[in-house]
Scaffold this motif. Structure first.
Motif, PDB file in Angstrom:
ATOM      1  N   LEU A 136      98.691  75.345   7.276  1.00  0.00           N
ATOM      2  CA  LEU A 136      99.054  74.222   8.133  1.00  0.00           C
ATOM      3  C   LEU A 136      97.834  73.490   8.686  1.00  0.00           C
ATOM      4  O   LEU A 136      97.766  72.261   8.655  1.00  0.00           O
ATOM      5  CB  LEU A 136      99.927  74.714   9.292  1.00  0.00           C
ATOM      6  CG  LEU A 136     101.303  75.257   8.900  1.00  0.00           C
ATOM      7  CD1 LEU A 136     101.980  75.895  10.107  1.00  0.00           C
ATOM      8  CD2 LEU A 136     102.183  74.154   8.316  1.00  0.00           C
ATOM      9  N   ARG A 137      96.862  74.248   9.170  1.00  0.00           N
ATOM     10  CA  ARG A 137      95.698  73.633   9.817  1.00  0.00           C
ATOM     11  C   ARG A 137      94.701  73.067   8.818  1.00  0.00           C
ATOM     12  O   ARG A 137      94.244  71.922   8.942  1.00  0.00           O
ATOM     13  CB  ARG A 137      95.012  74.669  10.707  1.00  0.00           C
ATOM     14  CG  ARG A 137      93.840  74.146  11.524  1.00  0.00           C
ATOM     15  CD  ARG A 137      92.978  75.303  12.024  1.00  0.00           C
ATOM     16  NE  ARG A 137      92.398  76.047  10.903  1.00  0.00           N
ATOM     17  CZ  ARG A 137      91.866  77.259  11.023  1.00  0.00           C
ATOM     18  NH1 ARG A 137      91.853  77.881  12.190  1.00  0.00           N
ATOM     19  NH2 ARG A 137      91.347  77.857   9.965  1.00  0.00           N
ATOM     20  N   GLY A 140      97.088  71.345   5.404  1.00  0.00           N
ATOM     21  CA  GLY A 140      98.032  70.318   5.854  1.00  0.00           C
ATOM     22  C   GLY A 140      97.461  69.393   6.907  1.00  0.00           C
ATOM     23  O   GLY A 140      98.021  68.327   7.155  1.00  0.00           O
ATOM     24  N   ILE A 142      97.510  69.619  10.113  1.00  0.00           N
ATOM     25  CA  ILE A 142      98.618  69.407  11.041  1.00  0.00           C
ATOM     26  C   ILE A 142      98.132  68.797  12.351  1.00  0.00           C
ATOM     27  O   ILE A 142      97.032  69.096  12.819  1.00  0.00           O
ATOM     28  CB  ILE A 142      99.348  70.746  11.297  1.00  0.00           C
ATOM     29  CG1 ILE A 142     100.660  70.509  12.041  1.00  0.00           C
ATOM     30  CG2 ILE A 142      98.455  71.740  12.011  1.00  0.00           C
ATOM     31  CD1 ILE A 142     101.530  71.757  12.118  1.00  0.00           C
ATOM     32  N   GLN A 143      98.954  67.916  12.897  1.00  0.00           N
ATOM     33  CA  GLN A 143      98.659  67.272  14.180  1.00  0.00           C
ATOM     34  C   GLN A 143      99.945  67.185  14.985  1.00  0.00           C
ATOM     35  O   GLN A 143     101.050  67.284  14.432  1.00  0.00           O
ATOM     36  CB  GLN A 143      98.084  65.866  13.970  1.00  0.00           C
ATOM     37  CG  GLN A 143      96.744  65.832  13.265  1.00  0.00           C
ATOM     38  CD  GLN A 143      96.260  64.404  13.040  1.00  0.00           C
ATOM     39  OE1 GLN A 143      96.796  63.463  13.612  1.00  0.00           O
ATOM     40  NE2 GLN A 143      95.244  64.250  12.202  1.00  0.00           N
ATOM     41  N   LYS A 146     103.583  65.487  13.938  1.00  0.00           N
ATOM     42  CA  LYS A 146     103.830  65.486  12.496  1.00  0.00           C
ATOM     43  C   LYS A 146     105.129  66.210  12.186  1.00  0.00           C
ATOM     44  O   LYS A 146     105.522  67.162  12.868  1.00  0.00           O
ATOM     45  CB  LYS A 146     102.682  66.159  11.744  1.00  0.00           C
ATOM     46  CG  LYS A 146     101.362  65.412  11.819  1.00  0.00           C
ATOM     47  CD  LYS A 146     101.415  64.123  11.013  1.00  0.00           C
ATOM     48  CE  LYS A 146     100.041  63.455  10.953  1.00  0.00           C
ATOM     49  NZ  LYS A 146     100.067  62.200  10.153  1.00  0.00           N
ATOM     50  N   VAL A 148     107.079  68.706   9.963  1.00  0.00           N
ATOM     51  CA  VAL A 148     106.739  69.840   9.102  1.00  0.00           C
ATOM     52  C   VAL A 148     108.011  70.559   8.691  1.00  0.00           C
ATOM     53  O   VAL A 148     108.874  70.844   9.536  1.00  0.00           O
ATOM     54  CB  VAL A 148     105.810  70.824   9.845  1.00  0.00           C
ATOM     55  CG1 VAL A 148     105.492  72.024   8.967  1.00  0.00           C
ATOM     56  CG2 VAL A 148     104.533  70.123  10.280  1.00  0.00           C
ATOM     57  N   ALA A 165     103.251  76.004  13.970  1.00  0.00           N
ATOM     58  CA  ALA A 165     103.494  74.561  13.943  1.00  0.00           C
ATOM     59  C   ALA A 165     103.986  74.057  15.298  1.00  0.00           C
ATOM     60  O   ALA A 165     103.574  72.994  15.769  1.00  0.00           O
ATOM     61  CB  ALA A 165     104.500  74.214  12.843  1.00  0.00           C
ATOM     62  N   ALA A 170     104.017  70.145  16.533  1.00  0.00           N
ATOM     63  CA  ALA A 170     104.644  69.422  15.436  1.00  0.00           C
ATOM     64  C   ALA A 170     106.166  69.475  15.592  1.00  0.00           C
ATOM     65  O   ALA A 170     106.699  70.278  16.362  1.00  0.00           O
ATOM     66  CB  ALA A 170     104.235  70.037  14.103  1.00  0.00           C
ATOM     67  N   TYR A 207     108.768  64.218   5.147  1.00  0.00           N
ATOM     68  CA  TYR A 207     107.928  65.149   5.903  1.00  0.00           C
ATOM     69  C   TYR A 207     106.450  64.905   5.622  1.00  0.00           C
ATOM     70  O   TYR A 207     106.062  64.524   4.521  1.00  0.00           O
ATOM     71  CB  TYR A 207     108.288  66.590   5.550  1.00  0.00           C
ATOM     72  CG  TYR A 207     109.736  66.921   5.824  1.00  0.00           C
ATOM     73  CD1 TYR A 207     110.157  67.306   7.090  1.00  0.00           C
ATOM     74  CD2 TYR A 207     110.695  66.815   4.814  1.00  0.00           C
ATOM     75  CE1 TYR A 207     111.490  67.588   7.355  1.00  0.00           C
ATOM     76  CE2 TYR A 207     112.032  67.095   5.067  1.00  0.00           C
ATOM     77  CZ  TYR A 207     112.417  67.479   6.339  1.00  0.00           C
ATOM     78  OH  TYR A 207     113.742  67.746   6.596  1.00  0.00           O
ATOM     79  N   ASP A 208     105.634  65.197   6.644  1.00  0.00           N
ATOM     80  CA  ASP A 208     104.184  65.113   6.478  1.00  0.00           C
ATOM     81  C   ASP A 208     103.644  66.359   5.777  1.00  0.00           C
ATOM     82  O   ASP A 208     102.675  66.284   5.020  1.00  0.00           O
ATOM     83  CB  ASP A 208     103.510  64.962   7.846  1.00  0.00           C
ATOM     84  CG  ASP A 208     103.936  63.698   8.562  1.00  0.00           C
ATOM     85  OD1 ASP A 208     103.543  62.606   8.109  1.00  0.00           O
ATOM     86  OD2 ASP A 208     104.671  63.800   9.564  1.00  0.00           O
ATOM     87  N   ILE A 209     104.265  67.500   6.050  1.00  0.00           N
ATOM     88  CA  ILE A 209     103.864  68.767   5.438  1.00  0.00           C
ATOM     89  C   ILE A 209     105.107  69.532   5.016  1.00  0.00           C
ATOM     90  O   ILE A 209     106.046  69.678   5.810  1.00  0.00           O
ATOM     91  CB  ILE A 209     103.059  69.646   6.421  1.00  0.00           C
ATOM     92  CG1 ILE A 209     101.823  68.921   6.935  1.00  0.00           C
ATOM     93  CG2 ILE A 209     102.659  70.973   5.760  1.00  0.00           C
ATOM     94  CD1 ILE A 209     101.135  69.662   8.096  1.00  0.00           C
TER      95      ILE A 209
END
Length: 319
Positions: A136-137, A140, A142-143, A146, A148, A165, A170, A207-209
């Motif tokens: 994820l980090r 992906g 991740i922020q 986002k 997920v 997440a 997220a 989805y972003d991730i």
């Protein structure tokens, strides 16, 4: 010392609980009295011989990767640990060595275990927790905010992915079986989907991730529900994903990536902080003794475990 070993690849019948020689440590290693391990799918896939081109034919081999235990001896070059420290990490799955009373651990891969969990709970963390965190980090990126999706949200990697997440703020969708919907929601998932009723790859939502923690969907399946710069991450290598993963190295837009967890003290420290703060909790479905590793493998192979399967190893009085 007692350990669970196999002398050839095969079904659970090849596993033997028997006396083996205690490992000797190198100057940069720790001798750890193992208090607990856990079962990951990679452990029994290696035992079955699916990865023998990588794992080779050096037998006998001690099964298991995850460990939590107590340092009893340090090599002359070790600077970060001393006897009595409680540590956790995972060993190279291709070599194994965790389902034993003692193991040798490189200092460069070990970290102090979270203080608010048992050894069995700590041993449930390393491979699954690091896979989720690094996927994820790092892959992906991740922020907060986002979107997920975690496919296989009630499994070993999935439970950590959902919680991590959410800790990173997220919006999380968890995909699992109907009987685990409430459980995944209790982990913090904003939306839960029963995979038997809803095919997330056919939805309008993008989805972003997408983290496929069970290797059931490939990039082609998920491409239409990824955002323009979305990332698909798989925990299992597959022929179908080879081409898109290769192209992802050079092209912008939607990407396909493979996560292979890396044991390092920094990320184990990050997991420890999340666990000690209460943001992430290791979930142990069942706990088996060292003598019962074959039964633990059999249960893992059913694919029905909710969270992790732990192996508790009794404290021994002397080396």
């Amino acid at each position: 010392m007692q350990a669970v070993v196999f002398d050839r690849y095969g079904d659970i019948e090849v596993l033997q609980y028997r006396e083996v020689e205690q490992p000797t440590i190198k100057p940069d290693e720790l001798l750890v009295q193992v208090r607990a391990s856990s079962v990951n799918p990679v452990d029994w896939k290696i035992r079955q011989g699916h990865l023998q081109l990588l794992s080779g034919f050096n037998f006998p081999r001690i099964v298991g990767s995850d460990i939590s235990g107590v340092v009893v001896q340090v090599g002359q070059d070790v600077t970060r640990f001393q006897p009595g420290d409680e540590v956790y990490t995972f060993l190279n799955p291709l070599n194994g060595g965790a389902c034993a009373q003692y193991c040798a651990v490189p200092e460069s891969t070990a970290a102090i275990k979270p203080q608010n969990v048992t050894h069995a709970e700590a041993a449930a963390i390393p491979i699954a927790g690091l896979t989720a965190l690094q996927a994820l980090r790092d892959l992906g990126e991740i922020q907060a905010g986002k979107k997920v999706l975690i496919n296989g949200a009630s499994g070993g990697v999935g439970i950590f992915a959902v919680q991590i997440a959410k800790a990173m703020k997220a919006e999380v969708t968890g995909v699992c079986s109907a009987k685990n919907l409430n459980f995944v929601q209790s982990l913090g998932a904003d939306i839960v989907l029963d995979y038997a009723e809803v095919d997330f790859t056919q939805q309008i939502q993008k989805y972003d991730i997408i983290l496929d923690a069970v290797g059931k969907k490939n990039f082609a399946d998920c491409e239409n529900v990824l955002q323009t710069e979305g990332v698909y991450i798989s925990t299992l290598p597959s022929f179908e994903n080879l081409a898109p993963m290769f192209l992802s190295l050079f092209m912008s837009g939607k990407k396909a990536k493979l996560i292979v967890a890396n044991a390092n003290p920094s990320d184990l420290g990050s997991l420890r902080e999340l666990i000690e703060s209460g943001e992430v909790e290791p979930i142990v479905d069942r706990t088996y003794s060292l003598e019962e590793v074959a039964a633990a493998h059999a249960y893992s192979e059913t694919g029905r475990a909710v969270g992790k399967i732990a192996i508790s190893i009794e404290k021994v009085s002397s080396q």
